[in-house]
Design a protein around this motif. Structure first.
Motif, PDB file in Angstrom:
ATOM      1  N   ARG A  62       0.833  -1.214   0.000  1.00 59.43           N
ATOM      2  CA  ARG A  62       0.000   0.000   0.000  1.00 59.43           C
ATOM      3  C   ARG A  62       0.863   1.258   0.000  1.00 59.43           C
ATOM      4  N   SER A  64       0.241   4.075   1.448  1.00 58.46           N
ATOM      5  CA  SER A  64       0.339   4.615   2.811  1.00 58.46           C
ATOM      6  C   SER A  64       0.523   3.490   3.832  1.00 58.46           C
ATOM      7  N   TYR A  66      -0.455   3.547   6.667  1.00 56.22           N
ATOM      8  CA  TYR A  66      -1.612   3.543   7.568  1.00 56.22           C
ATOM      9  C   TYR A  66      -2.808   2.820   6.956  1.00 56.22           C
ATOM     10  N   ASP A  67      -2.702   2.465   5.671  1.00 56.75           N
ATOM     11  CA  ASP A  67      -3.797   1.724   5.025  1.00 56.75           C
ATOM     12  C   ASP A  67      -3.672   0.230   5.326  1.00 56.75           C
ATOM     13  N   GLN A  69      -2.913  -3.374   5.387  1.00 54.86           N
ATOM     14  CA  GLN A  69      -1.703  -4.005   4.844  1.00 54.86           C
ATOM     15  C   GLN A  69      -1.913  -5.465   4.448  1.00 54.86           C
ATOM     16  N   SER A 237      -9.499  -2.147   0.185  1.00 57.01           N
ATOM     17  CA  SER A 237      -8.532  -1.547  -0.752  1.00 57.01           C
ATOM     18  C   SER A 237      -9.155  -1.545  -2.145  1.00 57.01           C
TER      19      SER A 237
END
Ligand code: PEP
Ligand code: MN
Length: 257
Positions: A62, A64, A66-67, A69, A237
């Motif tokens: 990802r 980021s 923070y997204d 995983q 996602s």
């Protein structure tokens, strides 16, 4: 470029992997494996539509940190259960050379994603196995760079290689990437490897996918990869590009007609 191993005649027999009687040349499944129930709904839909390849990421690259995983090992175990239960061929991405053993245990095909096409240690390590590998084109890579990345795998001994075009970056944000259809012909000229085209990451949207899927199918690619999800609006996602299961049914009817 000098004559590369990827042009070897023996790769011609690899294409048989995709020629499964009555099965459609599709690889489909969610962007990320989120839970067992999700994978079960997807698998049932694939079986209903005569699709034999299931995809789903457990380790997600990802942008980021923070997204979401991915579920990691737990995700791979879900995929393993599902492939056995529904007799499907499972593809999932491995990003770290330390996870290759696990990837070999729980998948039929290890995917090397676009961001890792230049990860030469990873390429060398999967090259030392004989496990099937699907190598995606780097989003900023030329065809020659792509083929040399493939060569890293093949020259280390692994002949079970599949290539995947997934679009390259451009200035135009109408589609997530630019699907490079000319590269399909170029890759066919320069190699004998099977070739898959990932339309979900090429386009980043699904409203224009129907005519494109049919167009690419006329180019004798071995399979088309698509992201599908039982509840795309709530996917963890890539929710803009994942087809819902009814949308996938429509696509299958479209290509079968
Ligand atoms: C994927 O297929 O899950 C993926 C992350 O694709 P790409 O590496 O092409 O971006
Ligand atoms: Mn995705």
């Amino acid at each position: 470029m000098e004559e590369l191993l990827v042009k070897m005649e023996e790769f011609k027999s690899l294409h048989k992997m995709f020629q499964i009687e009555q099965a459609l040349p599709l690889i489909a499944g969610p962007c990320a494996i989120e839970n067992y129930a999700q994978m079960e709904l997807v698998a049932q839909n694939l079986v209903k539509n005569n699709v034999r390849f299931i995809r789903g990421g457990a380790y997600k690259p990802r942008t980021s940190p923070y997204d979401f995983q991915g579920l990691g090992l737990e995700g791979l175990k879900i995929l393993d259960d599902i492939r056995k239960k529904y007799n499907l061929i499972a593809i999932s991405e491995i990003m770290d050379p330390r996870d290759i053993e696990t990837g070999m245990k729980y998948t039929d095909v290890i995917q090397i994603g676009s961001r890792n096409m230049h990860n030469y240690s990873l390429l060398k390590e999967v090259g030392k196995t004989s496990h099937p590998v699907l190598l995606k084109r780097g989003m900023m890579s030329t065809v020659n760079e792509f083929l040399l990345a493939a060569e890293y795998i093949v020259c280390n001994g692994n002949k079970n290689l599949i290539l995947c075009e997934r679009g390259i970056r451009s200035f135009d944000s109408n589609t997530r990437n630019i699907l490079d259809i000319a590269c399909i012909c170029e890759i066919k000229q320069q190699t004998n490897l099977p070739l898959v085209v990932d339309l979900s990451h090429s386009l980043g949207r699904k409203d224009i996918i129907l005519p494109i899927v049919k167009a690419v199918m006329t180019m004798q690619v071995d399979a088309i990869m698509l992201e599908i999800h039982n509840d795309p609006n709530h996917a963890l996602s890539d929710n803009n590009q994942q087809l819902s299961l009814p949308e996938f049914d429509v696509l299958v009817r479209h290509i079968s007609s």
